[in-house]
Design a protein around this motif. Structure first.
Motif, mmCIF file in Angstrom:
data_model
loop_
_atom_site.group_PDB
_atom_site.id
_atom_site.type_symbol
_atom_site.label_atom_id
_atom_site.label_comp_id
_atom_site.label_asym_id
_atom_site.label_seq_id
_atom_site.Cartn_x
_atom_site.Cartn_y
_atom_site.Cartn_z
ATOM 1 N N GLU A 1 0.204 7.806 -13.119
ATOM 2 C CA GLU A 1 0.913 7.295 -12.703
ATOM 3 C C GLU A 1 0.786 6.860 -10.677
ATOM 4 O O GLU A 1 1.196 5.699 -9.702
ATOM 5 N N ILE A 2 0.444 7.554 -10.538
ATOM 6 C CA ILE A 2 -0.535 7.534 -8.967
ATOM 7 C C ILE A 2 -2.130 6.998 -9.154
ATOM 8 O O ILE A 2 -1.982 5.429 -8.715
ATOM 9 N N ALA A 3 -2.240 7.262 -9.863
ATOM 10 C CA ALA A 3 -4.438 6.694 -9.823
ATOM 11 C C ALA A 3 -4.845 5.918 -10.653
ATOM 12 O O ALA A 3 -5.295 5.142 -10.768
ATOM 13 N N LEU A 4 -3.893 5.094 -11.554
ATOM 14 C CA LEU A 4 -3.476 3.675 -12.300
ATOM 15 C C LEU A 4 -3.263 2.922 -11.440
ATOM 16 O O LEU A 4 -4.201 1.794 -11.734
ATOM 17 N N PRO A 5 -2.790 2.627 -10.765
ATOM 18 C CA PRO A 5 -2.604 1.654 -9.405
ATOM 19 C C PRO A 5 -3.322 1.458 -8.559
ATOM 20 O O PRO A 5 -3.813 0.557 -8.161
ATOM 21 N N ALA A 6 -3.599 2.980 -8.026
ATOM 22 C CA ALA A 6 -4.892 2.936 -6.861
ATOM 23 C C ALA A 6 -6.432 2.458 -7.504
ATOM 24 O O ALA A 6 -7.135 1.933 -6.913
ATOM 25 N N ALA A 7 -6.574 2.804 -8.700
ATOM 26 C CA ALA A 7 -7.506 2.024 -9.555
ATOM 27 C C ALA A 7 -8.029 0.957 -9.313
ATOM 28 O O ALA A 7 -9.105 0.291 -9.716
ATOM 29 N N LEU A 8 -6.819 0.250 -10.204
ATOM 30 C CA LEU A 8 -6.803 -1.314 -10.123
ATOM 31 C C LEU A 8 -6.784 -1.920 -8.850
ATOM 32 O O LEU A 8 -7.553 -2.991 -8.491
ATOM 33 N N MET A 9 -6.277 -1.436 -8.015
ATOM 34 C CA MET A 9 -6.722 -1.797 -6.669
ATOM 35 C C MET A 9 -7.451 -0.994 -5.462
ATOM 36 O O MET A 9 -7.450 -1.194 -4.450
ATOM 37 N N HIS A 10 -8.776 0.326 -5.844
ATOM 38 C CA HIS A 10 -9.236 0.072 -4.963
ATOM 39 C C HIS A 10 -9.941 -0.326 -4.152
ATOM 40 O O HIS A 10 -10.752 0.249 -3.112
ATOM 41 N N ASP A 11 -10.827 -1.973 -4.379
ATOM 42 C CA ASP A 11 -11.203 -2.336 -2.939
ATOM 43 C C ASP A 11 -10.472 -2.837 -2.690
ATOM 44 O O ASP A 11 -10.634 -4.271 -1.437
ATOM 45 N N VAL A 12 -8.755 -3.132 -2.285
ATOM 46 C CA VAL A 12 -8.602 -4.626 -2.192
ATOM 47 C C VAL A 12 -7.994 -4.306 -0.619
ATOM 48 O O VAL A 12 -8.561 -4.795 0.122
ATOM 49 N N ILE A 13 -8.150 -3.162 -0.260
ATOM 50 C CA ILE A 13 -8.121 -2.578 1.361
ATOM 51 C C ILE A 13 -9.359 -3.059 1.962
ATOM 52 O O ILE A 13 -9.494 -4.042 3.238
ATOM 53 N N GLU A 14 -10.369 -2.882 1.521
ATOM 54 C CA GLU A 14 -12.080 -3.016 1.742
ATOM 55 C C GLU A 14 -12.227 -4.949 1.467
ATOM 56 O O GLU A 14 -13.065 -4.773 2.516
ATOM 57 N N ASP A 15 -11.908 -4.846 0.610
ATOM 58 C CA ASP A 15 -12.758 -6.591 0.176
ATOM 59 C C ASP A 15 -11.293 -7.750 0.581
ATOM 60 O O ASP A 15 -11.801 -8.609 0.726
ATOM 61 N N THR A 16 -10.753 -7.223 1.301
ATOM 62 C CA THR A 16 -9.433 -8.751 0.863
ATOM 63 C C THR A 16 -8.102 -8.067 2.802
ATOM 64 O O THR A 16 -8.444 -7.113 3.082
ATOM 65 N N SER A 17 -7.107 -9.083 3.323
ATOM 66 C CA SER A 17 -6.789 -8.431 4.402
ATOM 67 C C SER A 17 -5.274 -7.813 3.646
ATOM 68 O O SER A 17 -4.830 -7.401 4.576
ATOM 69 N N VAL A 18 -5.473 -7.217 2.359
ATOM 70 C CA VAL A 18 -4.413 -6.503 2.378
ATOM 71 C C VAL A 18 -4.129 -5.768 3.018
ATOM 72 O O VAL A 18 -5.309 -4.391 3.022
ATOM 73 N N THR A 19 -2.963 -5.023 3.642
ATOM 74 C CA THR A 19 -3.381 -3.591 4.530
ATOM 75 C C THR A 19 -2.889 -2.112 3.736
ATOM 76 O O THR A 19 -2.122 -2.716 2.620
ATOM 77 N N GLN A 20 -3.301 -1.470 4.569
ATOM 78 C CA GLN A 20 -2.435 0.551 3.910
ATOM 79 C C GLN A 20 -0.699 -0.019 3.246
ATOM 80 O O GLN A 20 -0.128 0.020 2.367
ATOM 81 N N ALA A 21 -0.385 -0.253 4.530
ATOM 82 C CA ALA A 21 1.067 -0.958 4.664
ATOM 83 C C ALA A 21 1.746 -1.767 3.473
ATOM 84 O O ALA A 21 2.811 -1.193 3.369
ATOM 85 N N THR A 22 0.746 -2.822 3.696
ATOM 86 C CA THR A 22 1.379 -3.542 1.841
ATOM 87 C C THR A 22 1.436 -2.432 1.030
ATOM 88 O O THR A 22 2.717 -2.155 0.436
ATOM 89 N N ILE A 23 0.604 -2.218 0.379
ATOM 90 C CA ILE A 23 0.668 -1.046 -0.582
ATOM 91 C C ILE A 23 1.088 -0.260 -0.507
ATOM 92 O O ILE A 23 2.655 0.064 -2.110
ATOM 93 N N ALA A 24 1.553 0.256 0.127
ATOM 94 C CA ALA A 24 2.653 1.375 0.715
ATOM 95 C C ALA A 24 4.532 0.845 0.399
ATOM 96 O O ALA A 24 4.656 1.328 -0.730
ATOM 97 N N ASP A 25 4.346 -0.506 0.615
ATOM 98 C CA ASP A 25 5.482 -1.003 0.410
ATOM 99 C C ASP A 25 5.882 -1.260 -0.724
ATOM 100 O O ASP A 25 6.864 -1.248 -1.019
ATOM 101 N N LEU A 26 4.789 -2.021 -1.742
ATOM 102 C CA LEU A 26 5.024 -2.010 -3.322
ATOM 103 C C LEU A 26 4.649 -1.312 -3.875
ATOM 104 O O LEU A 26 5.953 -1.313 -5.102
#
Length: 178
Positions: A57-82
């Protein structure tokens, strides 16, 4: 977490990652970048059937979002909120742009020290990336990528035997592309 909850979590993370990567394509391809993250998540799901990748339940969503912070304007805080702090932390650990000054060795050591989930996702990411080499890459770049793959295997292979074997096999196949 029941299967239906994992399905909901997968869909929520897939839609989030797809929107975040909207307009991006895979290297030297017309395929949307979300294809890559789906392939990484697929690799992770099948690996978990062979040997635990940690908390799915941690690994699966993280796998789908693994490049989001690196390659987009999404922040760690946004991911934490959601998705929660643990998912956000795994995604952040996989983001090269958060390591300043950057070094491959420090990056791989940080992933290894972070969690089994982070190590498994990085192994899945590299397995997926080795399925083909972008036509625009020179022979030197392809060889360098193979060396980096060996470093990933050395640093993270201990975390998941099945994925270490898969990465080794992918590297042997990739070597024929050089």
């Amino acid at each position: 977490m029941p299967t239906t909850d994992l399905q909901h979590l997968y869909n929520k993370a897939w839609l989030f990652a797809s929107q975040a990567h909207l307009g991006q394509t895979m290297k030297a391809s017309q395929l949307p970048y979300s294809t890559h993250v789906a392939m990484v998540a697929n690799e992770l799901i099948f690996a978990d059937r062979e040997e635990s990748v940690g908390a799915l339940e941690i690994a699966l969503p993280a796998a789908l979002m693994h490049d989001v912070i690196e390659d987009t304007s999404v922040t760690q805080a946004t991911i934490a909120d959601l998705f929660g702090e643990r998912v956000a932390s795994v995604v952040a650990s996989l983001s090269k742009n958060l390591i300043v000054p950057f070094s491959e060795e420090q990056y791989f050591q940080a992933i290894a020290a972070h969690s089994k989930e982070a190590a498994a996702i990085k192994l899945c990411d590299r397995i997926t990336n080795l399925q083909s080499a972008p036509a625009t890459w020179t022979q030197t770049k392809r060889a360098s990528y193979l060396v980096e793959s060996s470093q990933i295997l050395a640093a993270l292979g201990h975390a998941h035997e099945y994925l270490a074997t898969r990465l080794n096999t992918a590297m042997v196949r990739y070597e024929t592309l050089i």
